[in-house]
Design a protein around this motif. Structure first.
Motif, PDB file in Angstrom:
ATOM      1  N   ALA A   1     -30.501  -4.373  -9.593  1.00 50.12           N
ATOM      2  CA  ALA A   1     -31.574  -4.439  -8.591  1.00 50.12           C
ATOM      3  C   ALA A   1     -31.026  -4.877  -7.237  1.00 50.12           C
ATOM      4  CB  ALA A   1     -32.665  -5.400  -9.063  1.00 50.12           C
ATOM      5  N   ARG A   2     -30.094  -5.862  -7.267  1.00 50.38           N
ATOM      6  CA  ARG A   2     -29.504  -6.311  -6.003  1.00 50.38           C
ATOM      7  C   ARG A   2     -28.695  -5.191  -5.345  1.00 50.38           C
ATOM      8  NH1 ARG A   2     -26.927 -10.215  -7.829  1.00 50.38           N
ATOM      9  NH2 ARG A   2     -24.815  -9.372  -7.836  1.00 50.38           N
ATOM     10  N   ARG A   3     -27.957  -4.441  -6.180  1.00 45.89           N
ATOM     11  CA  ARG A   3     -27.177  -3.336  -5.615  1.00 45.89           C
ATOM     12  C   ARG A   3     -28.094  -2.298  -4.973  1.00 45.89           C
ATOM     13  NH1 ARG A   3     -25.894   1.638  -6.845  1.00 45.89           N
ATOM     14  NH2 ARG A   3     -27.118   1.596  -8.766  1.00 45.89           N
ATOM     15  N   ARG A   4     -29.194  -1.996  -5.648  1.00 46.65           N
ATOM     16  CA  ARG A   4     -30.139  -1.032  -5.082  1.00 46.65           C
ATOM     17  C   ARG A   4     -30.767  -1.566  -3.796  1.00 46.65           C
ATOM     18  NH1 ARG A   4     -31.808   3.071  -8.588  1.00 46.65           N
ATOM     19  NH2 ARG A   4     -30.929   2.926 -10.692  1.00 46.65           N
ATOM     20  N   ALA A   5     -31.078  -2.868  -3.785  1.00 41.67           N
ATOM     21  CA  ALA A   5     -31.661  -3.468  -2.584  1.00 41.67           C
ATOM     22  C   ALA A   5     -30.668  -3.436  -1.424  1.00 41.67           C
ATOM     23  CB  ALA A   5     -32.088  -4.909  -2.871  1.00 41.67           C
ATOM     24  N   GLU A   6     -29.388  -3.728  -1.732  1.00 40.13           N
ATOM     25  CA  GLU A   6     -28.375  -3.677  -0.672  1.00 40.13           C
ATOM     26  C   GLU A   6     -28.197  -2.265  -0.150  1.00 40.13           C
ATOM     27  OE1 GLU A   6     -24.993  -5.343  -2.550  1.00 40.13           O
ATOM     28  OE2 GLU A   6     -25.634  -7.441  -2.281  1.00 40.13           O
ATOM     29  N   GLU A   7     -28.220  -1.287  -1.062  1.00 34.19           N
ATOM     30  CA  GLU A   7     -28.110   0.108  -0.617  1.00 34.19           C
ATOM     31  C   GLU A   7     -29.312   0.505   0.232  1.00 34.19           C
ATOM     32  OE1 GLU A   7     -27.657   2.464  -4.076  1.00 34.19           O
ATOM     33  OE2 GLU A   7     -25.533   1.928  -4.400  1.00 34.19           O
ATOM     34  N   ALA A   8     -30.508   0.062  -0.193  1.00 34.28           N
ATOM     35  CA  ALA A   8     -31.711   0.382   0.587  1.00 34.28           C
ATOM     36  C   ALA A   8     -31.664  -0.288   1.954  1.00 34.28           C
ATOM     37  CB  ALA A   8     -32.962  -0.060  -0.174  1.00 34.28           C
ATOM     38  N   ASN A   9     -31.190  -1.550   1.983  1.00 30.32           N
ATOM     39  CA  ASN A   9     -31.097  -2.260   3.259  1.00 30.32           C
ATOM     40  C   ASN A   9     -30.073  -1.595   4.180  1.00 30.32           C
ATOM     41  OD1 ASN A   9     -31.788  -4.500   4.992  1.00 30.32           O
ATOM     42  ND2 ASN A   9     -29.780  -5.351   4.504  1.00 30.32           N
ATOM     43  N   LEU A  10     -28.940  -1.159   3.583  1.00 36.30           N
ATOM     44  CA  LEU A  10     -27.927  -0.471   4.382  1.00 36.30           C
ATOM     45  C   LEU A  10     -28.464   0.848   4.914  1.00 36.30           C
ATOM     46  CD1 LEU A  10     -25.002  -0.410   5.372  1.00 36.30           C
ATOM     47  CD2 LEU A  10     -24.374   0.683   3.209  1.00 36.30           C
ATOM     48  N   ALA A  11     -29.207   1.570   4.051  1.00 42.45           N
ATOM     49  CA  ALA A  11     -29.799   2.837   4.502  1.00 42.45           C
ATOM     50  C   ALA A  11     -30.803   2.598   5.625  1.00 42.45           C
ATOM     51  CB  ALA A  11     -30.472   3.546   3.331  1.00 42.45           C
ATOM     52  N   LYS A  12     -31.572   1.502   5.498  1.00 45.28           N
ATOM     53  CA  LYS A  12     -32.534   1.175   6.557  1.00 45.28           C
ATOM     54  C   LYS A  12     -31.824   0.867   7.864  1.00 45.28           C
ATOM     55  CE  LYS A  12     -33.732  -2.895   7.153  1.00 45.28           C
ATOM     56  NZ  LYS A  12     -34.179  -4.299   7.040  1.00 45.28           N
ATOM     57  N   SER A  13     -30.747   0.067   7.791  1.00 45.46           N
ATOM     58  CA  SER A  13     -30.014  -0.292   9.008  1.00 45.46           C
ATOM     59  C   SER A  13     -29.405   0.942   9.664  1.00 45.46           C
ATOM     60  CB  SER A  13     -28.920  -1.313   8.672  1.00 45.46           C
ATOM     61  OG  SER A  13     -29.483  -2.475   8.111  1.00 45.46           O
ATOM     62  N   ARG A  14     -28.838   1.838   8.819  1.00 45.79           N
ATOM     63  CA  ARG A  14     -28.254   3.060   9.380  1.00 45.79           C
ATOM     64  C   ARG A  14     -29.325   3.943  10.019  1.00 45.79           C
ATOM     65  NH1 ARG A  14     -24.209   4.632   4.356  1.00 45.79           N
ATOM     66  NH2 ARG A  14     -22.552   3.124   4.852  1.00 45.79           N
ATOM     67  N   PHE A  15     -30.481   4.004   9.348  1.00 42.27           N
ATOM     68  CA  PHE A  15     -31.567   4.823   9.889  1.00 42.27           C
ATOM     69  C   PHE A  15     -32.034   4.284  11.241  1.00 42.27           C
ATOM     70  CE2 PHE A  15     -36.192   5.206  10.376  1.00 42.27           C
ATOM     71  CZ  PHE A  15     -36.312   6.573  10.481  1.00 42.27           C
ATOM     72  N   LEU A  16     -32.237   2.960  11.309  1.00 41.20           N
ATOM     73  CA  LEU A  16     -32.705   2.379  12.563  1.00 41.20           C
ATOM     74  C   LEU A  16     -31.668   2.511  13.666  1.00 41.20           C
ATOM     75  CD1 LEU A  16     -34.433  -0.848  11.193  1.00 41.20           C
ATOM     76  CD2 LEU A  16     -35.550   1.180  12.120  1.00 41.20           C
ATOM     77  N   ALA A  17     -30.391   2.346  13.295  1.00 38.25           N
ATOM     78  CA  ALA A  17     -29.341   2.464  14.305  1.00 38.25           C
ATOM     79  C   ALA A  17     -29.252   3.890  14.845  1.00 38.25           C
ATOM     80  CB  ALA A  17     -28.003   2.041  13.713  1.00 38.25           C
ATOM     81  N   SER A  18     -29.389   4.878  13.933  1.00 37.63           N
ATOM     82  CA  SER A  18     -29.295   6.273  14.375  1.00 37.63           C
ATOM     83  C   SER A  18     -30.537   6.734  15.120  1.00 37.63           C
ATOM     84  CB  SER A  18     -29.055   7.179  13.159  1.00 37.63           C
ATOM     85  OG  SER A  18     -30.147   7.090  12.271  1.00 37.63           O
ATOM     86  N   MET A  19     -31.700   6.138  14.775  1.00 34.03           N
ATOM     87  CA  MET A  19     -32.948   6.569  15.406  1.00 34.03           C
ATOM     88  C   MET A  19     -33.238   5.840  16.715  1.00 34.03           C
ATOM     89  SD  MET A  19     -34.217   9.010  13.682  1.00 34.03           S
ATOM     90  CE  MET A  19     -35.869   9.081  14.357  1.00 34.03           C
ATOM     91  N   SER A  20     -32.517   4.735  16.976  1.00 32.78           N
ATOM     92  CA  SER A  20     -32.827   3.955  18.185  1.00 32.78           C
ATOM     93  C   SER A  20     -32.654   4.802  19.441  1.00 32.78           C
ATOM     94  CB  SER A  20     -31.941   2.714  18.242  1.00 32.78           C
ATOM     95  OG  SER A  20     -30.573   3.079  18.306  1.00 32.78           O
ATOM     96  N   HIS A  21     -31.567   5.562  19.514  1.00 29.10           N
ATOM     97  CA  HIS A  21     -31.330   6.394  20.696  1.00 29.10           C
ATOM     98  C   HIS A  21     -32.352   7.516  20.784  1.00 29.10           C
ATOM     99  CE1 HIS A  21     -29.150   8.426  23.878  1.00 29.10           C
ATOM    100  NE2 HIS A  21     -29.186   9.543  23.159  1.00 29.10           N
ATOM    101  N   GLU A  22     -32.628   8.175  19.632  1.00 31.01           N
ATOM    102  CA  GLU A  22     -33.576   9.294  19.645  1.00 31.01           C
ATOM    103  C   GLU A  22     -34.986   8.843  20.003  1.00 31.01           C
ATOM    104  OE1 GLU A  22     -31.250   8.845  17.587  1.00 31.01           O
ATOM    105  OE2 GLU A  22     -30.071  10.691  17.492  1.00 31.01           O
ATOM    106  N   LEU A  23     -35.349   7.619  19.644  1.00 33.72           N
ATOM    107  CA  LEU A  23     -36.689   7.126  19.965  1.00 33.72           C
ATOM    108  C   LEU A  23     -36.778   6.614  21.391  1.00 33.72           C
ATOM    109  CD1 LEU A  23     -37.521   5.197  16.662  1.00 33.72           C
ATOM    110  CD2 LEU A  23     -38.587   7.302  17.451  1.00 33.72           C
ATOM    111  N   ARG A  24     -35.743   5.925  21.850  1.00 34.05           N
ATOM    112  CA  ARG A  24     -35.806   5.323  23.176  1.00 34.05           C
ATOM    113  C   ARG A  24     -35.695   6.364  24.293  1.00 34.05           C
ATOM    114  NH1 ARG A  24     -31.982   0.021  22.179  1.00 34.05           N
ATOM    115  NH2 ARG A  24     -33.640  -1.414  21.576  1.00 34.05           N
ATOM    116  N   THR A  25     -34.894   7.403  24.060  1.00 30.36           N
ATOM    117  CA  THR A  25     -34.699   8.408  25.128  1.00 30.36           C
ATOM    118  C   THR A  25     -36.004   9.099  25.515  1.00 30.36           C
ATOM    119  OG1 THR A  25     -32.409   8.761  24.424  1.00 30.36           O
ATOM    120  CG2 THR A  25     -33.429  10.486  25.764  1.00 30.36           C
TER     121      THR A  25
END
Length: 511
Positions: free
Chosen positions: A251-275
């Motif tokens: 469960a912890r591994r899945r949570a870490e993967e989900a958290n990493l996916a969330k961080s990557r998503f937010l990092a990649s979407m920050s430019h597309e949303l702000r522009t």
């Protein structure tokens, strides 16, 4: 949408796996506890383990009984001059050797729960054969000896044999009774026929001793059975803990993967949303200010203002989410420098002053003017003070008051306190307000609802500075928030570096 479905699927997989893997372990633990709570563990539950323990004990003490038989036979022949004892010794040693060979054969084979009963019956039969040999010894007589001396010799031999057998065979119940019941019958028959007081006394003493040793053997057997039960329960609980640990790790591994996916998503979407948001904000501000000329319809100007306010709100929301995500991912870096908490507080008061005047809210301050600089991130501390002041203005009613204090703490640090006379927060809702996206009932009913990220971000920023955040509130009395920075952040409290001066002196002396 697909992310939500994937997360739900992951949860279902984990739950099903855990149920499937824990079911046999839980069943084993339940059965063991039922055995322990019943007060008497069933022999059949541990037949295999008990039999293995008995065989191991029998093999370890295989030479004790033959040595004892040889010694008593030698003593008997020496004192009685009766060679019949040699035949008895040969018969008894043969039966004992047969028992040892049987035990060795059982040890070489794989004993299952079904075959354990068969081996138990065979080993009891072997003990019965040895017991018949002791019955033959009990029937022995000596015409040339003094009766009392021979009875003493015979009684001592039988009692020692009984004690040795009881100590080495208590894991095989009822081996003691099976082995020496023939000897008791033989002694009883002989004493009944002779009606000799010494024979009757020997029979009574030996029978009593046999019953006593049988009781002791039974108690020892139950104690060992209870130890086996405890060992079994411990093994089952360890297995259950291992299963729970493996599921927790998964469960912890899945949570870490989900958290990493969330961080990557937010990092990649920050430019597309702000522009596009910056373009929307810029063009809506141009239209609202009528830079390119007046708008024919005044409603369009209002729409342009609404677009600008909504876009600004959305941009603030995106920035708060990104800040919280960076903090949770441990990627929120501080750019520390010497700053003044007083100057930052005064600037932030000026920024919210316009909104406060629109609601006829009076902001009073109480500053200690001689505060030294602190070592902190200016942008982060400005965000902390501005968030707290904005919340105070947001939830303070028309004509209310806000008191701002900046000063020393008792421990030598610095603090900023912001107190309002708003509706307050119910005590049971304070943990909700301090959690991410959490909003109290007052905030939900308010016309100016926020995202619920301000206070969690404030707590996280202060924690990065080794500081502390306190929230005190009473319903219908108001709220006070306190941000505290530790004494080690105050530059005046740091000792001066004195290494440069001696080095300079050394260079001067060398010159």
């Amino acid at each position: 949408m697909s992310t939500g479905v994937s997360t739900s699927t992951d949860k279902i997989i984990v739950d099903r796996s855990r149920s499937h893997r824990n079911k046999p372990v839980s069943k084993a633990v339940r059965q063991t506890r039922e055995r322990l709570q019943s007060g008497h563990a069933s022999n059949s539950a541990f037949d295999r383990d008990v039999l293995k323990m008995y065989i191991a004990s029998m093999m370890q003490g295989a030479t004790i009984m033959p040595l004892f038989i040889v010694i008593i036979t030698a003593l008997g022949v020496y004192f009685t001059q009766d060679t019949q004892l040699l035949l008895w010794a040969l018969l008894t040693l043969t039966c004992h050797a047969g028992n040892i060979l049987l035990a060795r054969r059982a040890r070489r084979q794989e004993i299952t729960s079904e075959s354990a009963r068969k081996w138990r019956r065979l080993l009891l039969l072997g003990q019965f054969l040895v017991g018949c040999c002791w019955a033959v010894f009990a029937l022995q007589g000596c015409d040339t000896c003094e009766p009392s001396s021979f009875i003493l010799y015979k009684g001592a031999t039988l009692l020692i044999a009984l004690s040795v057998t009881a100590m080495s065979n208590f894991m095989l119940t009822p081996a003691v009774l099976v082995a020496f019941a023939p000897a008791v019958l033989a002694l009883g028959a002989k004493s009944g026929l002779s009606r000799d007081l010494l024979e009757i006394s020997l029979t009574g003493v030996f029978t009593t001793t046999l019953l006593f040793f049988n009781y002791i053997s039974d108690r020892l057997f139950k104690s060992n059975l209870r130890i086996l039960s405890y060992q079994s329960e411990k093994d089952d609980l360890i297995a259950e803990l291992e299963v729970a640990k493996s599921m927790s790790d998964e469960a912890r591994r899945r949570a870490e993967e989900a958290n990493l996916a969330k961080s990557r998503f937010l990092a990649s979407m920050s430019h597309e949303l702000r522009t596009p948001l910056n373009a929307i904000l810029g063009f809506s501000e141009v239209m609202s200010a009528e830079v390119m000329g007046p708008l024919a319809n005044p409603t369009y100007k209002e729409y342009a203002g609404d677009i600008h306010r909504s876009g600004q709100h959305l941009l603030d929301l995106i920035n708060e989410i990104l800040d919280l995500s960076r903090i949770e991912a441990g990627k929120y870096e501080l750019s520390e420098e010497a700053i003044s908490l007083l100057d930052i507080t005064e600037d932030c008061i000026g920024m919210v002053q316009l909104r406060a005047r629109a609601k006829n809210i009076a902001i009073s301050d109480q500053f200690e003017r001689q505060l030294p600089a602190i070592w902190a991130d200016e942008k982060s501390m400005r965000q902390v003070v501005l968030n707290l002041l904005s919340n105070a203005v947001k939830f303070t009613p028309q004509g209310g008051e806000i008191h701002v204090k900046v000063g020393w703490t008792a421990g030598g640090g610095q603090y900023i306190s912001i107190r309002d006379n708003g509706p307050g927060i119910p005590e049971e809702e304070i943990p909700v307000v301090l959690s991410a996206f959490g909003q109290g009932s007052i905030a939900i009913k308010s016309a100016e609802q926020g995202t619920g990220l301000g206070l969690p971000i404030v707590q996280a920023i202060l924690a990065k500075h080794d500081g502390q955040f306190l929230l005190k509130s009473k319903l219908r009395e108001g709220t006070e928030v306190i941000a505290i920075l530790p004494a080690k952040r105050v530059l005046q409290s740091l000792p001066a570096v004195e290494e440069a001066q001696p080095v300079a002196r050394r260079r001067k002396s060398f010159a």
